[in-house]
Design a protein around this motif. Structure first.
Motif, PDB file in Angstrom:
ATOM      1  N   SER A  72       0.821  -1.207   0.000  1.00  0.00           N
ATOM      2  CA  SER A  72       0.000   0.000   0.000  1.00  0.00           C
ATOM      3  C   SER A  72       0.861   1.265   0.000  1.00  0.00           C
ATOM      4  N   THR A  73       2.143   1.112   0.369  1.00  0.00           N
ATOM      5  CA  THR A  73       3.023   2.279   0.378  1.00  0.00           C
ATOM      6  C   THR A  73       3.797   2.438  -0.934  1.00  0.00           C
ATOM      7  N   CYS A  74       3.566   1.523  -1.879  1.00  0.00           N
ATOM      8  CA  CYS A  74       4.449   1.464  -3.057  1.00  0.00           C
ATOM      9  C   CYS A  74       3.993   2.315  -4.236  1.00  0.00           C
ATOM     10  N   GLY A  75       2.763   2.782  -4.206  1.00  0.00           N
ATOM     11  CA  GLY A  75       2.277   3.583  -5.324  1.00  0.00           C
ATOM     12  C   GLY A  75       2.114   2.806  -6.616  1.00  0.00           C
ATOM     13  N   VAL A  76       1.754   1.529  -6.497  1.00  0.00           N
ATOM     14  CA  VAL A  76       1.452   0.735  -7.693  1.00  0.00           C
ATOM     15  C   VAL A  76       0.082   0.073  -7.496  1.00  0.00           C
ATOM     16  N   GLN A  77      -0.477  -0.374  -8.622  1.00  0.00           N
ATOM     17  CA  GLN A  77      -1.713  -1.151  -8.532  1.00  0.00           C
ATOM     18  C   GLN A  77      -1.301  -2.604  -8.382  1.00  0.00           C
ATOM     19  N   TRP A  78      -1.625  -3.222  -7.256  1.00  0.00           N
ATOM     20  CA  TRP A  78      -1.061  -4.557  -7.019  1.00  0.00           C
ATOM     21  C   TRP A  78      -2.107  -5.655  -6.937  1.00  0.00           C
ATOM     22  N   THR A  79      -1.679  -6.860  -7.259  1.00  0.00           N
ATOM     23  CA  THR A  79      -2.502  -8.059  -7.073  1.00  0.00           C
ATOM     24  C   THR A  79      -1.590  -9.159  -6.542  1.00  0.00           C
ATOM     25  N   ILE A  80      -2.195 -10.129  -5.852  1.00  0.00           N
ATOM     26  CA  ILE A  80      -1.428 -11.285  -5.375  1.00  0.00           C
ATOM     27  C   ILE A  80      -2.005 -12.535  -6.013  1.00  0.00           C
ATOM     28  N   LEU A  81      -1.145 -13.328  -6.635  1.00  0.00           N
ATOM     29  CA  LEU A  81      -1.593 -14.590  -7.219  1.00  0.00           C
ATOM     30  C   LEU A  81      -0.925 -15.741  -6.468  1.00  0.00           C
ATOM     31  N   PHE A  82      -1.727 -16.447  -5.661  1.00  0.00           N
ATOM     32  CA  PHE A  82      -1.205 -17.632  -4.973  1.00  0.00           C
ATOM     33  C   PHE A  82      -1.273 -18.812  -5.933  1.00  0.00           C
ATOM     34  N   VAL A  83      -0.253 -19.653  -5.904  1.00  0.00           N
ATOM     35  CA  VAL A  83      -0.350 -20.898  -6.665  1.00  0.00           C
ATOM     36  C   VAL A  83      -0.315 -22.033  -5.667  1.00  0.00           C
ATOM     37  N   ASP A  84      -1.460 -22.654  -5.465  1.00  0.00           N
ATOM     38  CA  ASP A  84      -1.534 -23.753  -4.520  1.00  0.00           C
ATOM     39  C   ASP A  84      -1.017 -25.015  -5.198  1.00  0.00           C
ATOM     40  N   ASP A  85       0.063 -25.553  -4.631  1.00  0.00           N
ATOM     41  CA  ASP A  85       0.738 -26.688  -5.237  1.00  0.00           C
ATOM     42  C   ASP A  85       0.204 -27.996  -4.627  1.00  0.00           C
ATOM     43  N   GLY A  86      -1.102 -28.189  -4.762  1.00  0.00           N
ATOM     44  CA  GLY A  86      -1.713 -29.422  -4.266  1.00  0.00           C
ATOM     45  C   GLY A  86      -1.668 -29.580  -2.762  1.00  0.00           C
ATOM     46  N   SER A  87      -1.921 -28.512  -2.016  1.00  0.00           N
ATOM     47  CA  SER A  87      -1.910 -28.600  -0.554  1.00  0.00           C
ATOM     48  C   SER A  87      -3.006 -29.534  -0.066  1.00  0.00           C
ATOM     49  N   SER A  88      -2.712 -30.227   1.045  1.00  0.00           N
ATOM     50  CA  SER A  88      -3.730 -31.118   1.592  1.00  0.00           C
ATOM     51  C   SER A  88      -4.259 -30.596   2.923  1.00  0.00           C
ATOM     52  N   ASP A  89      -3.786 -29.436   3.359  1.00  0.00           N
ATOM     53  CA  ASP A  89      -4.319 -28.866   4.599  1.00  0.00           C
ATOM     54  C   ASP A  89      -5.310 -27.745   4.249  1.00  0.00           C
ATOM     55  N   GLY A  90      -5.503 -26.813   5.136  1.00  0.00           N
ATOM     56  CA  GLY A  90      -6.510 -25.776   4.889  1.00  0.00           C
ATOM     57  C   GLY A  90      -6.023 -24.595   4.068  1.00  0.00           C
ATOM     58  N   THR A  91      -4.898 -24.733   3.396  1.00  0.00           N
ATOM     59  CA  THR A  91      -4.336 -23.596   2.667  1.00  0.00           C
ATOM     60  C   THR A  91      -5.333 -22.976   1.697  1.00  0.00           C
ATOM     61  N   VAL A  92      -5.977 -23.842   0.890  1.00  0.00           N
ATOM     62  CA  VAL A  92      -6.877 -23.310  -0.144  1.00  0.00           C
ATOM     63  C   VAL A  92      -8.048 -22.554   0.479  1.00  0.00           C
ATOM     64  N   SER A  93      -8.604 -23.088   1.546  1.00  0.00           N
ATOM     65  CA  SER A  93      -9.752 -22.377   2.120  1.00  0.00           C
ATOM     66  C   SER A  93      -9.313 -21.042   2.733  1.00  0.00           C
ATOM     67  N   HIS A  94      -8.081 -21.013   3.270  1.00  0.00           N
ATOM     68  CA  HIS A  94      -7.562 -19.726   3.753  1.00  0.00           C
ATOM     69  C   HIS A  94      -7.469 -18.721   2.601  1.00  0.00           C
ATOM     70  N   ILE A  95      -6.967 -19.186   1.473  1.00  0.00           N
ATOM     71  CA  ILE A  95      -6.803 -18.285   0.325  1.00  0.00           C
ATOM     72  C   ILE A  95      -8.171 -17.859  -0.207  1.00  0.00           C
ATOM     73  N   GLU A  96      -9.088 -18.819  -0.269  1.00  0.00           N
ATOM     74  CA  GLU A  96     -10.433 -18.482  -0.751  1.00  0.00           C
ATOM     75  C   GLU A  96     -11.071 -17.413   0.126  1.00  0.00           C
ATOM     76  N   PHE A  97     -10.810 -17.530   1.411  1.00  0.00           N
ATOM     77  CA  PHE A  97     -11.353 -16.551   2.350  1.00  0.00           C
ATOM     78  C   PHE A  97     -10.748 -15.167   2.092  1.00  0.00           C
ATOM     79  N   LEU A  98      -9.435 -15.136   1.877  1.00  0.00           N
ATOM     80  CA  LEU A  98      -8.760 -13.865   1.579  1.00  0.00           C
ATOM     81  C   LEU A  98      -9.333 -13.243   0.310  1.00  0.00           C
ATOM     82  N   ARG A  99      -9.555 -14.092  -0.689  1.00  0.00           N
ATOM     83  CA  ARG A  99     -10.054 -13.629  -1.968  1.00  0.00           C
ATOM     84  C   ARG A  99     -11.460 -13.045  -1.831  1.00  0.00           C
ATOM     85  N   HIS A 100     -12.194 -13.631  -0.922  1.00  0.00           N
ATOM     86  CA  HIS A 100     -13.530 -13.161  -0.631  1.00  0.00           C
ATOM     87  C   HIS A 100     -13.493 -11.738  -0.073  1.00  0.00           C
ATOM     88  N   LYS A 101     -12.510 -11.500   0.810  1.00  0.00           N
ATOM     89  CA  LYS A 101     -12.352 -10.188   1.438  1.00  0.00           C
ATOM     90  C   LYS A 101     -11.770  -9.167   0.493  1.00  0.00           C
TER      91      LYS A 101
END
Ligand code: UDP
Ligand code: MG
Length: 315
Positions: A29-58
């Protein structure tokens, strides 16, 4: 405003994704650019994806690619780079071992006209002596053996202009030794220095066996020197054997039969057998990789892809 995309491979990292996101948001937010984050889930078997989905929702600036299984970090990274959508891309680990604080500095260098700005570690905390020693040895060997020069103590953490990313995406070899690939494409590169910290949480996913096969991949995909080794040693041994053979024959002709020499024979047979097996092994390493490449399988398979939407504010 310029667009910046952060590409993050994640594999079973539920403990850290949220912290990573918060930290990243704060810095970007301090960088003065338009930013996006792209997570690449490498076949996680724990709750990683649901955490990311939640972030994406927000926050619609967060997106993710989910691979169909665990392909390995290099492939996850490749998937991310293939889907890069921005003027520049930052590749970073999720465990905060790569300090996001460097991003503003990287952006400055980018604006000065550098295309690739990579972060080089000044010291490595929380790593065993063995890992440090083998790493240092590895860089020495690979740089001696191959034509490209791979910067020492440099991971994947870097900012790249989109043109360097496009160049990297053209390299479709299935043996993805990313450090080599990054170096191979060239462009105006610049190092910035930092102190690498211990992993924030969770466990390292790389053990000694993985690191060894990683080193083998690196050497075989960027150098033929081991194959030449076999030729050199073979030639030297053959020459020596020829001379020694003449000596043995002359001795037998002049002084008659000589039944002794069992130890010499054993040594020669074992030595040559060893060298032959080693040479075969080296050929095998290359042949196996040739076989892998030749199959031309896709480098990764995508299960889900939800691209981030560039937005100026959270929604
Ligand atoms: N990673 C991945 N797939 C794997 C192993 C690791 O995507 O099969 C990711 C991991 O989630 C992390 C990064 O690659 O974001 C680096 O992994 P790690 O911290 O375990 O490596 P180290 O720092 O020990 O080299
Ligand atoms: Mg790590």
């Amino acid at each position: 405003m310029k667009k910046l995309q952060i590409i993050v491979p994640v594999f079973n990292e539920q403990e850290v994704v949220d912290i990573f996101y918060e930290k990243m948001k704060q810095i970007l937010s301090t960088c003065g650019v338009q930013w996006t984050i792209l997570f690449v889930d490498d076949g996680s078997s724990d709750g990683t994806v649901s955490h990311i989905e939640f972030l994406r929702h927000k926050d619609s600036r967060v997106g993710f690619i989910s691979l169909s299984r665990n392909f390995g970090k290099e492939y996850a990274l490749t998937a991310g780079l293939d889907h890069a959508d921005a003027d520049a891309v930052v590749v970073i680990d999720v465990d905060l071992q790569d300090p996001p604080e460097l991003i503003p500095q990287m952006l400055q260098e980018w604006q000065k006209g550098y295309d690739v700005i990579y972060a080089t570690r000044r010291k490595r905390e929380g790593e065993t002596y063995l890992k440090k020693a083998t790493a240092s040895w590895f860089y020495t060997v690979i740089n001696k053996m191959s034509k490209i020069s791979i910067p020492k103590d440099t991971g994947d953490y870097r900012l790249m202009d989109i043109k360097a990313v496009r160049a990297i995406n053209k390299l479709r070899e299935s043996n993805r030794f990313m450090k080599g690939i990054f170096a191979w494409v060239g462009y105006k590169q610049k190092a910035i220095y930092f102190d690498r910290k211990e992993r924030f949480a969770g466990e390292t996913k790389f053990n000694m066996r993985k690191l060894f096969s990683f080193a083998m991949d690196g050497i075989t995909s960027f150098s033929y020197v081991p194959l030449k080794f076999a030729t050199w040693i073979g030639t030297a041994v053959a020459l020596f054997s020829f001379l020694y053979g003449i000596k043995v024959i002359l001795k037998a002709l002049i002084f008659g039969g000589d039944p002794q020499g069992y130890p010499t024979m054993m040594v020669v047979i074992l030595f040559l057998g060893g060298i032959q097996l080693m040479a075969l092994g080296i050929i095998g390493e290359y042949l196996g990789r040739l076989f892998e490449e030749n199959k031309q399988r896709p480098l990764y398979l995508i299960d889900k892809y939800h691209p981030p939407k560039a937005a100026d504010k959270e929604d």
